[in-house]
Design a protein around this motif. Sequence first.
Motif, PDB file in Angstrom:
ATOM      1  N   SER A  29       0.863  -1.172   0.000  1.00  0.00           N
ATOM      2  CA  SER A  29       0.000   0.000   0.000  1.00  0.00           C
ATOM      3  C   SER A  29       0.907   1.231   0.000  1.00  0.00           C
ATOM      4  CB  SER A  29      -0.877  -0.024   1.252  1.00  0.00           C
ATOM      5  OG  SER A  29      -1.337   1.254   1.538  1.00  0.00           O
TER       6      SER A  29
ATOM      7  N   GLU B 295       0.805   3.943   2.681  1.00  0.00           N
ATOM      8  CA  GLU B 295       1.124   3.645   4.066  1.00  0.00           C
ATOM      9  C   GLU B 295       2.633   3.635   4.275  1.00  0.00           C
ATOM     10  OE1 GLU B 295       0.529   0.063   7.323  1.00  0.00           O
ATOM     11  OE2 GLU B 295      -0.161  -0.200   5.261  1.00  0.00           O
TER      12      GLU B 295
ATOM     13  N   ARG C 281      -7.338  -4.809   5.490  1.00  0.00           N
ATOM     14  CA  ARG C 281      -5.936  -4.610   5.919  1.00  0.00           C
ATOM     15  C   ARG C 281      -5.456  -5.746   6.786  1.00  0.00           C
ATOM     16  NH1 ARG C 281      -2.928   0.324   8.888  1.00  0.00           N
ATOM     17  NH2 ARG C 281      -1.021  -0.881   9.188  1.00  0.00           N
TER      18      ARG C 281
END
Lengths: 541, 146
Positions: free
Chosen positions: A127, A130, B39
């Motif tokens: 990601s 992040e 996540r």
Amino acid sequence: MNSLKPFSLLKRIRERLDLQIALAILCLATAFLFVGGYLNYLRAQEQERTGVITMVREMVAVVEGNAAIAAYLQDLQLATEISAGLQSSRYISMVSIDIDGGGLVSTGAVQSGRSPDFVLELASPFSAAETVGSIKVYADLDYIEKLAASKGRSVVSGQLALLLLVSVAILWAVRVVVTRPLGSVVRQLKKINLSDEGSINQISTRSQDEIGYLADNINSMLSAIHAAYLSEAEQSRRIAQLERKFRLIFEGSHAGIVMVDGQNRLSLANQAFQSLVAHLDPHLDQQEPRPLSQLFYDPELVEGILSTVRENNASVFRDLKLAGEQEVWVRSLFSLIESQNSAEMGYIEVVFSDISDRALIEKHFEYGATHDQLTGLLNRRGGEARFRRQVEQAQSRAGSFVLCLIDLNDFKPVNDIYGHEAGDVVLKEISLRLKSALRADDVIVRWGGDEFVVSMLAQSSDAVDAVGRNLLSVFEQPVEIRPEVWVRVGGSIGIATSDRVGFSIERMVEAADEAMYIVKKGDKNSYQVFGDSVARSQSQA
Amino acid sequence: MNWMIKAVWILLAFSGSLYAGDILVVVSKDSPVDTITKRELVDLYMGRSHSLPDGSPVMKIDAPVDSPVRAEFYQALIGMKVSEVNAYWARLMFTGRATPPMSVTKPEDVAGLLARNPSALGYLPEDSENEQLKTIFVIKEDQGAP
């Protein structure tokens, strides 16, 4: 002497073109070297530094993926391996990997408190938004500085070598092309002496460039100047000669000559005039010019004459009486000087000749000193002066000088028997007969009591016999010493010619005396030429 | 209706080996877990987390290496091909810190394993629902690349 050295060096540099160029190049090169070298050093350093930083960045980029994974997994083992790998580079002194929420891994050491040279945020491999940690790199600044410095030094030393090479090359070129030919031209110029009567050495140079052109022009200028110099020198010599002659005329003239300026004051007076007015004590040598009229008995008359001359532009001839006790009369000729020089406008020239008794007396004195009072012939003193003049003439015409010495025979008995008056009559009569027998140019001198000397110029010595016979003829007739009383005197004649004796007057007189003595010893009334063996002619008496 | 059947056939023909449709993330109906975020799912399957959000241990189960559902699962979850995921695990082999999910050999074994093991976690195509399992997360078909 030591303190003089810098001055002489400075002087030497000022006189030498090549040294000046060398100095200029040296100064410029040094300035360039300092400024350019410093800038180049800085630039090389900066380039090296940027290069190293780029390299470090690339190295970090290589490990970025793995570092991100290590941070993502919070795998300290992996992070340690990565940081150790990076730190093994010579350019990096410390690497630290900061894992968010998982700890810090670092390899190497740096001064505490130093901020990292390079920081990379590590994004999660899955990601991009992040952040999972960061990698901090501390470059080995000392090493990089060392590298940069050595790079800078090598660049600058290369440039220095190149600059020196170029400077030397320029110096050499300037020396060959400019200063050496120029120096040769200058050396040749120094040797030239314009006052040399002969021709001037040409300046030669092998240069075809501006120096060659300069040398050619100098040559033509020099020959023009030299010609002008010589003609100038010749002209001034001629002027000096002319001036000397004029001065001779002016100063040596027996007539008094003066120049009167526009205010009728004496501007110039020659020696003759100064002695003419010497008894008036006129102080002519003073700076302040004196009025001419004051020297005369009637100043107004003189002023009047001067203004008449100026008005009519005509000459005035007048006898004037000088001022003073003595009766001195001068015959004066006033005339206006025509001059192109405006400073001399209105100048008048006056020529004076002394016509008073004083002049006559003086003339008489002179006459008495050189003439015999009884006969009116030249005396010994006057005769010698005339002989000299004749010798000069004979020499200049390549002619002969003939000198005859005449000694009277039987003169002493006349004196003894009839008295001195009778003797004087005889001497006067013989003098008159000699005058009429000889030419006007011939010199007749009463040499002693009953001795006469006659001298003349002859084309050649062939004429001596004619001269001898002519002189003997003087004694043919008896002399009437008083009414009805006749006496007979004879003459012994010795003749000397310059062809045999030379032009020494003394020798000539001696030779004539010797010849006369031979006649005296022989038959008396005859003539003898010096150098001939026998008396030539017999007396007809 | 004829044209609609034709369209389905054409779609199926174009999908090829790729599985087309939602993927269900499932656990045993006895599992204490009722839901999971995407996540948390990524962290579990990529080796960052070793336990479920409530702290209980977990056994991650992968579909067979060459199955279409496995490719679709990783593509939808992290945007990676199966070969890339394999390379990722190969890089981490030496550290020993993270362990890859357990891979089954046959697609039908997944459901059985999950039903028998309450701490197991796996994924299945949407048409393979069964009363022994409960769905805790649905990966939509259009969620393909994250």
